[in-house]
Design an enzyme around this catalytic site. Structure first.
Site, short mmCIF file in Angstrom:
data_model
loop_
_atom_site.label_atom_id
_atom_site.label_comp_id
_atom_site.label_asym_id
_atom_site.label_seq_id
_atom_site.Cartn_x
_atom_site.Cartn_y
_atom_site.Cartn_z
N HIS A 31 15.07 10.07 2.35
CA HIS A 31 14.77 10.25 0.91
C HIS A 31 14.43 11.70 0.56
O HIS A 31 15.08 12.27 -0.33
CB HIS A 31 13.68 9.26 0.50
CG HIS A 31 13.06 9.51 -0.82
ND1 HIS A 31 13.76 9.40 -2.01
CD2 HIS A 31 11.81 9.90 -1.17
CE1 HIS A 31 12.95 9.71 -3.02
NE2 HIS A 31 11.76 10.02 -2.53
N HIS A 57 7.80 16.57 -0.66
CA HIS A 57 7.16 16.03 -1.87
C HIS A 57 6.33 14.77 -1.66
O HIS A 57 5.41 14.52 -2.44
CB HIS A 57 8.20 15.81 -2.99
CG HIS A 57 8.98 14.53 -2.87
ND1 HIS A 57 10.06 14.38 -2.02
CD2 HIS A 57 8.83 13.32 -3.47
CE1 HIS A 57 10.54 13.16 -2.13
NE2 HIS A 57 9.81 12.48 -2.99
N ASP A 58 6.65 13.96 -0.65
CA ASP A 58 5.88 12.73 -0.44
C ASP A 58 4.90 12.84 0.73
O ASP A 58 4.30 11.83 1.11
CB ASP A 58 6.84 11.54 -0.20
CG ASP A 58 7.37 10.93 -1.51
OD1 ASP A 58 6.65 10.99 -2.54
OD2 ASP A 58 8.51 10.41 -1.50
N GLU A 61 1.15 12.30 -0.58
CA GLU A 61 0.98 10.96 -1.13
C GLU A 61 1.09 9.88 -0.06
O GLU A 61 0.37 8.90 -0.09
CB GLU A 61 2.04 10.73 -2.22
CG GLU A 61 1.71 9.59 -3.15
CD GLU A 61 2.62 9.59 -4.37
OE1 GLU A 61 2.52 10.52 -5.19
OE2 GLU A 61 3.45 8.67 -4.49
N ASP A 62 2.00 10.05 0.88
CA ASP A 62 2.35 8.93 1.77
C ASP A 62 2.04 9.16 3.25
O ASP A 62 2.32 8.28 4.07
CB ASP A 62 3.84 8.60 1.62
CG ASP A 62 4.17 8.06 0.23
OD1 ASP A 62 3.27 7.50 -0.41
OD2 ASP A 62 5.32 8.22 -0.21
N ASP A 118 13.62 13.40 -7.66
CA ASP A 118 13.00 12.18 -7.11
C ASP A 118 13.46 10.96 -7.91
O ASP A 118 13.83 9.92 -7.34
CB ASP A 118 11.48 12.34 -7.17
CG ASP A 118 10.71 11.33 -6.34
OD1 ASP A 118 11.26 10.83 -5.34
OD2 ASP A 118 9.55 11.05 -6.68
P1 NDP Z 1 6.93 1.08 -7.19
O1 NDP Z 1 7.29 0.04 -8.16
O2 NDP Z 1 6.60 2.40 -7.70
O3 NDP Z 1 8.05 1.13 -6.02
C1 NDP Z 1 9.07 2.01 -6.16
C2 NDP Z 1 8.80 3.23 -5.33
O4 NDP Z 1 9.04 2.92 -3.97
C3 NDP Z 1 9.74 4.33 -5.67
O5 NDP Z 1 9.20 5.13 -6.70
C4 NDP Z 1 9.88 5.07 -4.36
O6 NDP Z 1 8.78 5.98 -4.32
C5 NDP Z 1 9.65 4.01 -3.31
N1 NDP Z 1 10.83 3.45 -2.62
C6 NDP Z 1 10.93 3.16 -1.30
N2 NDP Z 1 12.08 2.59 -1.01
C7 NDP Z 1 12.80 2.53 -2.14
C8 NDP Z 1 14.11 2.06 -2.44
N3 NDP Z 1 14.92 1.53 -1.52
N4 NDP Z 1 14.53 2.13 -3.71
C9 NDP Z 1 13.72 2.64 -4.66
N5 NDP Z 1 12.46 3.12 -4.44
C10 NDP Z 1 12.00 3.06 -3.17
O7 NDP Z 1 5.69 0.76 -6.38
P2 NDP Z 1 5.05 -0.58 -6.01
O8 NDP Z 1 5.99 -1.47 -5.30
O9 NDP Z 1 3.85 -0.15 -5.31
O10 NDP Z 1 4.67 -1.26 -7.43
C11 NDP Z 1 3.78 -0.70 -8.35
C12 NDP Z 1 4.11 -0.98 -9.82
O11 NDP Z 1 5.05 -2.01 -9.99
C13 NDP Z 1 2.89 -1.39 -10.61
O12 NDP Z 1 2.84 -0.59 -11.78
C14 NDP Z 1 3.11 -2.84 -10.99
O13 NDP Z 1 2.58 -3.13 -12.28
C15 NDP Z 1 4.58 -2.95 -10.96
N6 NDP Z 1 5.02 -4.28 -10.53
C16 NDP Z 1 6.03 -4.88 -11.20
C17 NDP Z 1 6.50 -6.11 -10.82
C18 NDP Z 1 7.63 -6.72 -11.56
O14 NDP Z 1 8.18 -7.72 -11.13
N7 NDP Z 1 8.08 -6.14 -12.66
C19 NDP Z 1 5.89 -6.84 -9.69
C20 NDP Z 1 4.86 -6.11 -9.03
C21 NDP Z 1 4.45 -4.88 -9.46
P3 NDP Z 1 8.79 7.37 -3.50
O15 NDP Z 1 9.90 8.21 -3.96
O16 NDP Z 1 7.43 7.94 -3.84
O17 NDP Z 1 8.89 6.94 -2.09
ZN ZN Z 2 9.93 10.40 -3.54
#
Ligand code: NDP
Ligand code: ZN
Length: 175
Positions: A31, A57-58, A61-62, A118
């Protein structure tokens, strides 16, 4: 170029035990590398600090990486850009998402570029290799949120903003 490679080695080490959320659990480092690739080869970006910050960048955070560590290895500018794109993990998820929308217009140009890359990469991942357990509605909400963030930072790179819009056009249809 050497600093970009050093950052890649550093990030690979930091993310070595992490995986993305797709069904195949791809290596996490794919990523940050994808962000740098988008910036350099689709956005024509050759600013070293932007490319190094994209790779890193991550890390704060991670992974167990501190600001001081980034400053020591990559300098104040790069560490500052990474800090600007790092969520405050003490806040609830929904609040973090709201703040990203709110802050997008107020971060530095270099941080905007990293954030834009991102969001491009995450939309592409959700279209091509999404988190395994996400229903279509959750994917659609992510597309809407990513667009709200990017709409706040427009003006920084017309080329990359067009790349984002193209990625966003793949928003999944409601099931
Ligand atoms: P996210 O919804 O933010 O998950 C997406 C993040 O995961 C991306 O921003 C990316 O962050 C990372 N990531 C890792 N693998 C992938 C991939 N294959 N494709 C895309 N992104 C990927 O985080 P959470 O799962 O922690 O959920 C938090 C939010 O989701 C809350 O605000 C909650 O309210 C909402 N939510 C919604 C639901 C629904 O059904 N609508 C259910 C549950 C929660 P990075 O680039 O930083 O790695
Ligand atoms: Zn990222």
């Amino acid at each position: 170029m050497n600093r970009v490679i050093r950052a890649t080695a550093f990030a690979a080490q930091k993310h070595r035990n992490q995986r993305r959320k797709d069904a195949e659990a791809s290596p996490y480092i794919n990523h940050p590398i994808a962000l740098a690739d988008v910036l350099a080869n689709e956005g024509g970006m050759d600013d070293e600090a932007v490319l190094v910050a994209a790779i890193l960048h991550d890390t704060i955070e991670d992974t167990e990486t501190s600001m001081d560590e980034l400053i020591a290895h990559f300098g104040e500018e790069v560490a500052g850009i990474v800090a600007e794109v790092t969520d405050d993990k003490s806040l609830p998820k929904a609040e973090r998402k709201r703040r990203q929308v709110e802050h997008a217009a107020h971060i530095s140009e270099k941080a905007k570029l990293v954030k834009l890359a991102d969001k491009i990469c995450n939309l592409r991942d959700i279209a091509a290799c999404p988190p395994a357990d996400w229903p279509v509605q959750r994917k659609r909400e992510y597309f809407d949120w990513a667009k709200a963030v990017v709409d706040g930072l427009r003006g920084v790179s017309p080329v990359l903003e067009a790349v984002f819009d193209e990625a966003h056009a793949a928003k999944p249809h409601a099931g």
